[in-house]
Enzyme design. Structure first.
Site, mmCIF file in Angstrom:
data_model
loop_
_atom_site.group_PDB
_atom_site.id
_atom_site.type_symbol
_atom_site.label_atom_id
_atom_site.label_comp_id
_atom_site.label_asym_id
_atom_site.label_seq_id
_atom_site.Cartn_x
_atom_site.Cartn_y
_atom_site.Cartn_z
ATOM 1 N N GLU A 38 -32.945 44.044 -26.761
ATOM 2 C CA GLU A 38 -33.440 43.448 -27.997
ATOM 3 C C GLU A 38 -34.263 42.222 -27.588
ATOM 4 O O GLU A 38 -33.752 41.357 -26.872
ATOM 5 C CB GLU A 38 -32.259 43.024 -28.885
ATOM 6 C CG GLU A 38 -32.765 42.475 -30.195
ATOM 7 C CD GLU A 38 -31.663 42.010 -31.141
ATOM 8 O OE1 GLU A 38 -30.475 42.131 -30.804
ATOM 9 O OE2 GLU A 38 -32.025 41.494 -32.215
ATOM 10 N N ARG A 264 -19.174 45.842 -18.963
ATOM 11 C CA ARG A 264 -20.243 44.858 -18.806
ATOM 12 C C ARG A 264 -19.924 43.928 -17.640
ATOM 13 O O ARG A 264 -18.771 43.791 -17.220
ATOM 14 C CB ARG A 264 -20.428 44.060 -20.088
ATOM 15 C CG ARG A 264 -19.251 43.190 -20.466
ATOM 16 C CD ARG A 264 -19.391 42.623 -21.876
ATOM 17 N NE ARG A 264 -20.405 41.586 -21.980
ATOM 18 C CZ ARG A 264 -21.528 41.714 -22.693
ATOM 19 N NH1 ARG A 264 -21.798 42.792 -23.363
ATOM 20 N NH2 ARG A 264 -22.393 40.732 -22.752
ATOM 21 N N LYS A 274 -27.053 35.816 -24.886
ATOM 22 C CA LYS A 274 -28.391 35.302 -25.178
ATOM 23 C C LYS A 274 -28.341 34.221 -26.241
ATOM 24 O O LYS A 274 -29.102 33.267 -26.195
ATOM 25 C CB LYS A 274 -29.302 36.452 -25.636
ATOM 26 C CG LYS A 274 -29.872 37.234 -24.473
ATOM 27 C CD LYS A 274 -30.832 38.310 -24.951
ATOM 28 C CE LYS A 274 -30.088 39.484 -25.522
ATOM 29 N NZ LYS A 274 -30.953 40.615 -25.892
HETATM 30 P P1 ATP Z 1 -26.177 39.423 -25.077
HETATM 31 O O1 ATP Z 1 -24.784 39.689 -25.556
HETATM 32 O O2 ATP Z 1 -26.268 38.671 -23.810
HETATM 33 O O3 ATP Z 1 -27.065 38.849 -26.133
HETATM 34 P P2 ATP Z 1 -27.005 42.042 -25.689
HETATM 35 O O4 ATP Z 1 -26.091 43.155 -25.368
HETATM 36 O O5 ATP Z 1 -27.070 41.633 -27.116
HETATM 37 O O6 ATP Z 1 -26.739 40.855 -24.709
HETATM 38 P P3 ATP Z 1 -29.339 43.632 -25.418
HETATM 39 O O7 ATP Z 1 -30.740 43.202 -25.345
HETATM 40 O O8 ATP Z 1 -28.872 44.393 -26.600
HETATM 41 O O9 ATP Z 1 -28.469 42.341 -25.217
HETATM 42 O O10 ATP Z 1 -28.939 44.409 -24.082
HETATM 43 C C1 ATP Z 1 -29.690 45.460 -23.545
HETATM 44 C C2 ATP Z 1 -28.779 46.286 -22.685
HETATM 45 O O11 ATP Z 1 -28.176 45.489 -21.678
HETATM 46 C C3 ATP Z 1 -27.662 46.902 -23.502
HETATM 47 O O12 ATP Z 1 -27.593 48.272 -23.192
HETATM 48 C C4 ATP Z 1 -26.432 46.186 -23.068
HETATM 49 O O13 ATP Z 1 -25.324 47.029 -23.096
HETATM 50 C C5 ATP Z 1 -26.793 45.738 -21.647
HETATM 51 N N1 ATP Z 1 -26.051 44.521 -21.304
HETATM 52 C C6 ATP Z 1 -26.043 43.363 -21.990
HETATM 53 N N2 ATP Z 1 -25.193 42.477 -21.414
HETATM 54 C C7 ATP Z 1 -24.670 43.093 -20.327
HETATM 55 C C8 ATP Z 1 -23.727 42.717 -19.323
HETATM 56 N N3 ATP Z 1 -23.154 41.511 -19.315
HETATM 57 N N4 ATP Z 1 -23.419 43.623 -18.359
HETATM 58 C C9 ATP Z 1 -24.011 44.830 -18.341
HETATM 59 N N5 ATP Z 1 -24.886 45.257 -19.262
HETATM 60 C C10 ATP Z 1 -25.220 44.409 -20.248
HETATM 61 MG MG MG Z 2 -27.294 43.931 -28.211
#
Ligand code: ATP
Ligand code: MG
Length: 561
Positions: A38, A264, A274
């Site tokens: 995102e 994760r 983020k």
């Molecule tokens: P955050 O919680 O840091 O804002 P998010 O999951 O909302 O992260 P996205 O942009 O939706 O951020 O993430 C894109 C991809 O990265 C998703 O498939 C998510 O599962 C993966 N991802 C995010 N954080 C992690 C992590 N700590 N370890 C592994 N994969 C991750």
């Molecule tokens: Mg997300």
């Protein structure tokens, strides 16, 4: 214990085992994965793990990995993030080729599918407010209740949904929900919201839409449109999988993707959210998204961590089904292993103390030749100017040496690395009694750092020639938080480490570094790994300390910890 020496590509994790079984069974003509960020912030090291997995699986099985921006929330998304995400993925060493997509590319198709659900009695427009929806949803132990709007006639739903799209209603007035089961033990199946009214311009679709699909509605359908075979996500989406499957099964989608979840990445001394990282940036608590203390990919790059080290780290932590917290030291270990092999050695003095070599000719200069990397004979050597006045590290001298301090002291001989043996003859102090200069003599017979008579000083010091030294500001970094589990005490901000950055303004480095560029991390001998920073200005180089030389993780492992 057996050591796995197969190349990484052949090392199976449970995801690769699933994909391999699908390939053996002939289920797919081509393996397609996707990375779906995102664009509401910069990518962090957790995303790097997901990128390495998704692009790595596609590579290992001869398929491809799509980069799809999950741009369904226009309120938080920005072009700056879209650009940064692309450059970070490329820098990490991955390429989506022509497979760059946006969930917003599918808004029209998603809308049609929503209407399809309505016509089949599988979705309805709900007039309950967000608070009421929450109240009707029930809890983990209590079933929810049906919304009074759940049995609306199909035509009324179609009409209201069209008017939501047309912008007739304010934010929050209505939502579109799937008609599933308000008593389901899985809360995600209690008539989940599929569309919200959001009157906000979108970076790509502008003012075209007044409604936006939720992640749950957009994601699986986007996978199906793109022919994604394995939709790999983190464990928190496990409970969403029944909804993912329900939607795929109730819609005339062109392919049948399947979702798999892995744990994760969590790291000690690190917050990977983020939203919180944005807060640090907005409140000015760091030097921006790419601050060298940030766990963002751009921060780690600026810190001087090579992409290869980050990829190796992702490989090392592997892919599992259980959540755990990885020691930050493991990341440092992976990065240090790469830098030890690749970083050229240089001389830099952080806290300079003047040395005058009394028996060296006034105005004389000679080049000594220093290996660029003792670990890598092909790295060659470089010429470093040596002269009568030098700088050494202040803490390499003690006027009254403590026991086990073998470095320079009055009357003592040490080796200046790759140059000569010098002996301290006299100590010059200022009015406050602070040592400001050491008067030394050198032994011309020890040129190159070896004595014909075989005598061996107990210490070898780094140095720079005073007349040739280049001024530098060095920024020393430590963890951004004071505790390994930031926030566990209830207040993340209270756990910020006030000593996470120390600026050393008066460092001096060897002249070969005068044109050092960001991306060329070097080792300052005996001190650590340092990365030239884009803040460098004419006359003052800026270096970020990436890592010290001390490897605590290797020690922990050696102890069997
Ligand atoms: P955050 O919680 O840091 O804002 P998010 O999951 O909302 O992260 P996205 O942009 O939706 O951020 O993430 C894109 C991809 O990265 C998703 O498939 C998510 O599962 C993966 N991802 C995010 N954080 C992690 C992590 N700590 N370890 C592994 N994969 C991750
Ligand atoms: Mg997300």
């Amino acid at each position: 214990m057996t050591v796995d020496t197969s190349p990484p590509a052949e090392r199976a994790d449970f995801i690769r085992e699933i994909v391999a079984a699908d390939v053996r069974a002939g289920r797919h003509a081509m393996i397609v994965t996707r990375f779906p960020p995102e664009p509401n912030g910069y990518l962090h090291i957790g995303h790097a793990k997901s990128i390495c997995l998704n692009f790595g699986v596609a590579r290992d099985f001869g398929g491809h990995c799509n980069l799809r921006f999950d741009d369904t929330n226009p309120v938080k998304e920005e072009q700056e993030y879209i650009d940064a995400i692309q450059s970070d993925i490329r820098w990490l060493g991955f390429d989506w080729g022509e497979h760059l997509y946006h969930a917003s590319d599918y808004f029209e198709q998603l809308y049609e599918w929503a209407v399809h659900l309505i016509r089949n009695g599988d979705a309805y427009v709900d007039d309950l407010s967000a608070d009421e929806i929450r109240e009707y949803r029930g809890t983990l132990t209590e079933p929810g209740r049906n919304s009074p709007y759940r049995d609306r006639p199909v035509e009324e739903n179609v009409d209201l949904f069209a008017r939501m799209r047309a912008g007739e209603f304010p934010n929050g007035a209505r939502v579109l929900r799937a008609t599933i089961d308000m008593a389901s033990p899985n809360i995600n199946l209690r008539d989940p919201v599929l569309y919200r009214i959001v009157h906000a311009p979108h970076p790509r679709t502008g003012d075209a839409w007044n409604i936006y699909p939720t992640y749950d509605f957009a994601h699986g359908q986007s996978d199906a449109i793109e022919g994604v075979t394995h939709s790999i996500c983190t464990l928190e989406f496990e409970a969403h999988r029944p909804l993912y499957d329900w939607l795929i099964e109730h819609l005339p989608v062109p392919s049948r993707p399947r979702q798999y979840e892995f744990a994760r990445l969590n790291l000690t001394y690190t917050v990977l959210s983020k939203r919180f990282l944005l807060r640090l940036v907005e409140e000015g608590r760091v030097r921006g998204w790419d601050d060298p203390r940030m766990p963002t990919i751009s921060g780690l790059r600026r810190r001087g961590f090579p992409a290869e080290g980050i990829r190796d780290f992702a490989e090392m932590v592997g892919v599992t089904k259980t959540d755990s917290v990885i020691e930050y030291g493991q990341l440092e270990y992976a990065v240090r292993s790469v830098l030890n092999r690749t970083a050229p050695r240089r001389f830099g003095v952080l806290d300079p103390l003047k040395v005058v070599i009394e028996n060296y000719p006034e105005g004389g200069v000679e080049d000594v030749h220093v290996p660029n990397n003792p670990e890598e004979p092909t790295a060659g050597s470089r010429a470093v100017p040596f002269s009568r006045e030098l700088w050494i590290e202040r803490d390499d001298f003690m006027e009254e040496p403590a026991p086990k301090f073998f470095r320079l002291a009055p009357g003592r001989e040490v080796r200046l690395r790759a140059a000569y043996f010098v002996t301290c003859q006299d100590v010059v102090k200022d009015a406050d009694g602070r040592v400001v200069e050491l008067r030394c003599t050198y032994d011309p017979a020890t040129r190159g750092g070896d004595a014909p008579d075989g005598r061996r000083p107990k210490a070898t010091l780094h140095w720079v020639s005073a007349a040739h030294a280049v001024p530098a500001e060095v920024r020393l970094y430590d963890h951004l938080y004071t505790r390994p589990d930031p926030g566990a005490g209830g207040d993340l901000l209270a756990d910020l480490n006030p000593g996470s950055e120390t600026v050393v303004p008066g460092a001096l480095v060897e002249p070969s570094l005068a044109d050092a560029q960001p991306g060329e991390t070097v080792q300052f001998e005996r001190l650590g790994y340092f990365a030239p920073d884009a803040d460098s200005r004419p006359g003052v180089l800026v270096f970020n300390r990436a890592l010290t030389l001390k490897d605590t993780w290797a020690k922990v492992q050696a102890r069997g910890g």
